[in-house]
Scaffold this motif. Structure first.
Motif, mmCIF file in Angstrom:
data_model
loop_
_atom_site.group_PDB
_atom_site.id
_atom_site.type_symbol
_atom_site.label_atom_id
_atom_site.label_comp_id
_atom_site.label_asym_id
_atom_site.label_seq_id
_atom_site.Cartn_x
_atom_site.Cartn_y
_atom_site.Cartn_z
ATOM 1 N N GLN A 277 74.031 34.893 28.870
ATOM 2 C CA GLN A 277 73.776 34.132 30.094
ATOM 3 C C GLN A 277 72.480 33.326 29.985
ATOM 4 O O GLN A 277 72.382 32.237 30.542
ATOM 5 N N GLN A 278 71.510 33.837 29.257
ATOM 6 C CA GLN A 278 70.266 33.097 29.074
ATOM 7 C C GLN A 278 70.533 31.798 28.307
ATOM 8 O O GLN A 278 70.026 30.742 28.670
ATOM 9 N N ASP A 279 71.328 31.870 27.253
ATOM 10 C CA ASP A 279 71.678 30.664 26.494
ATOM 11 C C ASP A 279 72.441 29.673 27.369
ATOM 12 O O ASP A 279 72.181 28.469 27.330
ATOM 13 N N ASN A 280 73.375 30.185 28.165
ATOM 14 C CA ASN A 280 74.132 29.318 29.079
ATOM 15 C C ASN A 280 73.208 28.640 30.083
ATOM 16 O O ASN A 280 73.371 27.451 30.391
ATOM 17 N N ALA A 281 72.225 29.380 30.573
ATOM 18 C CA ALA A 281 71.258 28.813 31.528
ATOM 19 C C ALA A 281 70.406 27.728 30.858
ATOM 20 O O ALA A 281 70.118 26.697 31.475
ATOM 21 N N LEU B 293 72.438 24.653 30.719
ATOM 22 C CA LEU B 293 72.484 24.042 32.050
ATOM 23 C C LEU B 293 71.190 23.285 32.364
ATOM 24 O O LEU B 293 71.227 22.176 32.908
ATOM 25 N N ILE B 294 70.049 23.843 31.989
ATOM 26 C CA ILE B 294 68.767 23.154 32.185
ATOM 27 C C ILE B 294 68.744 21.843 31.409
ATOM 28 O O ILE B 294 68.354 20.797 31.935
ATOM 29 N N LEU B 295 69.174 21.893 30.171
ATOM 30 C CA LEU B 295 69.208 20.705 29.316
ATOM 31 C C LEU B 295 70.092 19.617 29.930
ATOM 32 O O LEU B 295 69.667 18.471 30.096
ATOM 33 N N ILE B 296 71.300 19.978 30.302
ATOM 34 C CA ILE B 296 72.253 19.011 30.862
ATOM 35 C C ILE B 296 71.761 18.487 32.204
ATOM 36 O O ILE B 296 71.809 17.280 32.469
ATOM 37 N N SER B 297 71.283 19.366 33.049
ATOM 38 C CA SER B 297 70.815 18.947 34.378
ATOM 39 C C SER B 297 69.640 17.985 34.284
ATOM 40 O O SER B 297 69.577 16.991 35.010
ATOM 41 N N PHE C 67 65.856 16.247 20.958
ATOM 42 C CA PHE C 67 65.939 16.089 22.419
ATOM 43 C C PHE C 67 66.024 17.465 23.084
ATOM 44 O O PHE C 67 65.303 17.752 24.039
ATOM 45 N N ALA C 68 66.926 18.305 22.589
ATOM 46 C CA ALA C 68 67.125 19.631 23.182
ATOM 47 C C ALA C 68 65.832 20.441 23.138
ATOM 48 O O ALA C 68 65.456 21.087 24.125
ATOM 49 N N CYS C 69 65.132 20.407 22.011
ATOM 50 C CA CYS C 69 63.866 21.151 21.898
ATOM 51 C C CYS C 69 62.846 20.655 22.910
ATOM 52 O O CYS C 69 62.125 21.451 23.521
ATOM 53 N N ASN C 70 62.772 19.346 23.115
ATOM 54 C CA ASN C 70 61.822 18.821 24.091
ATOM 55 C C ASN C 70 62.211 19.194 25.514
ATOM 56 O O ASN C 70 61.356 19.556 26.321
ATOM 57 N N PHE C 71 63.489 19.113 25.840
ATOM 58 C CA PHE C 71 63.925 19.492 27.184
ATOM 59 C C PHE C 71 63.709 20.983 27.445
ATOM 60 O O PHE C 71 63.475 21.391 28.575
ATOM 61 N N LEU C 72 63.773 21.798 26.393
ATOM 62 C CA LEU C 72 63.652 23.254 26.536
ATOM 63 C C LEU C 72 62.303 23.779 26.017
ATOM 64 O O LEU C 72 62.152 24.965 25.757
ATOM 65 N N LYS C 73 61.341 22.894 25.893
ATOM 66 C CA LYS C 73 60.056 23.232 25.270
ATOM 67 C C LYS C 73 59.371 24.419 25.936
ATOM 68 O O LYS C 73 58.801 25.273 25.258
ATOM 69 N N SER C 74 59.397 24.511 27.233
ATOM 70 C CA SER C 74 58.728 25.603 27.937
ATOM 71 C C SER C 74 59.286 26.955 27.483
ATOM 72 O O SER C 74 58.527 27.895 27.204
ATOM 73 N N PHE C 75 60.607 27.057 27.404
ATOM 74 C CA PHE C 75 61.223 28.297 26.922
ATOM 75 C C PHE C 75 60.819 28.575 25.476
ATOM 76 O O PHE C 75 60.486 29.699 25.114
ATOM 77 N N LEU C 76 60.844 27.549 24.633
ATOM 78 C CA LEU C 76 60.509 27.725 23.215
ATOM 79 C C LEU C 76 59.054 28.163 23.030
ATOM 80 O O LEU C 76 58.756 28.986 22.156
#
Length: 179
Positions: free
Chosen positions: A47-51, A54-58, A147-156
């Motif tokens: 579910q964390q990966d799915n979330a 969703l953050i990336l797409i949103s 792109f994905a890494c930048n959109f999800l940077k906070s998590f990374l």
């Protein structure tokens, strides 16, 4: 004698193998040929990966919505997408150095124009971010990953800090000089 193609664990003399850790052990001066695949986040049973998907797409679809609604913000959004097109800090991809190249403003505009040109994206947005590479030249798995890494940077960043603490990898604070 200098280490040839040093990895993080070699530099800090950390006695772990790739099989023992939940992250890709990076080289210090070049990318490793791995990519963050948004489709696998979507497909994952976690579910964390799915979330995260969703953050990336949103987030990306929000850029598209603003692009469609605000003529005076188009140039700013194009520039934002240019900035997000390279994520050197992560060290993933096919670069021979840690310093990658960003996309052009022309390519950024082509990506955002997909929201105008394709009725489904105009009405509903993207459900899979990686579809962009089907429509825009010079966009491939490496760029999608950036792109994905930048959109999800906070998590990374949070994940990296947790793993550093877990394996006693030294960290230091720094100021972001790009601001």
């Amino acid at each position: 004698m200098p280490i040839v193609r040093p990895r993080l664990i070699d530099y800090y003399n950390i006695p772990v193998t790739q099989e023992e850790v939940d992250f890709a052990i990076p080289f210090l001066d070049e990318d490793i040929p791995l990519y963050l695949d948004p489709f696998l986040l979507w497909k994952s049973p976690s579910q964390q990966d799915n979330a995260l998907h969703l953050i990336l797409i949103s987030t990306f679809n929000k850029l598209g919505t603003i692009y469609l609604q605000s003529e005076d913000k188009k140039e700013q959004l194009v520039n934002i997408l240019v900035e997000l097109s390279e994520c050197s800090e992560v060290g993933l991809g096919s670069g021979k150095t840690k310093k990658g190249l960003r996309i052009s403003t022309k390519t950024s505009n082509e990506i955002l124009e997909l929201f105008s040109m394709i009725p489904h994206y105009k009405a509903n947005g993207f459900s899979h971010f990686e579809e962009i590479q089907l429509y825009v030249n010079n966009i491939s798995k490496d760029r999608i990953s950036d792109f994905a890494c930048n959109f999800l940077k906070s998590f990374l960043i949070d994940f990296t800090q947790d793993e550093c603490r877990k394996y006693s990898i030294p960290v230091k604070e720094f100021s972001d000089v790009s601001k």
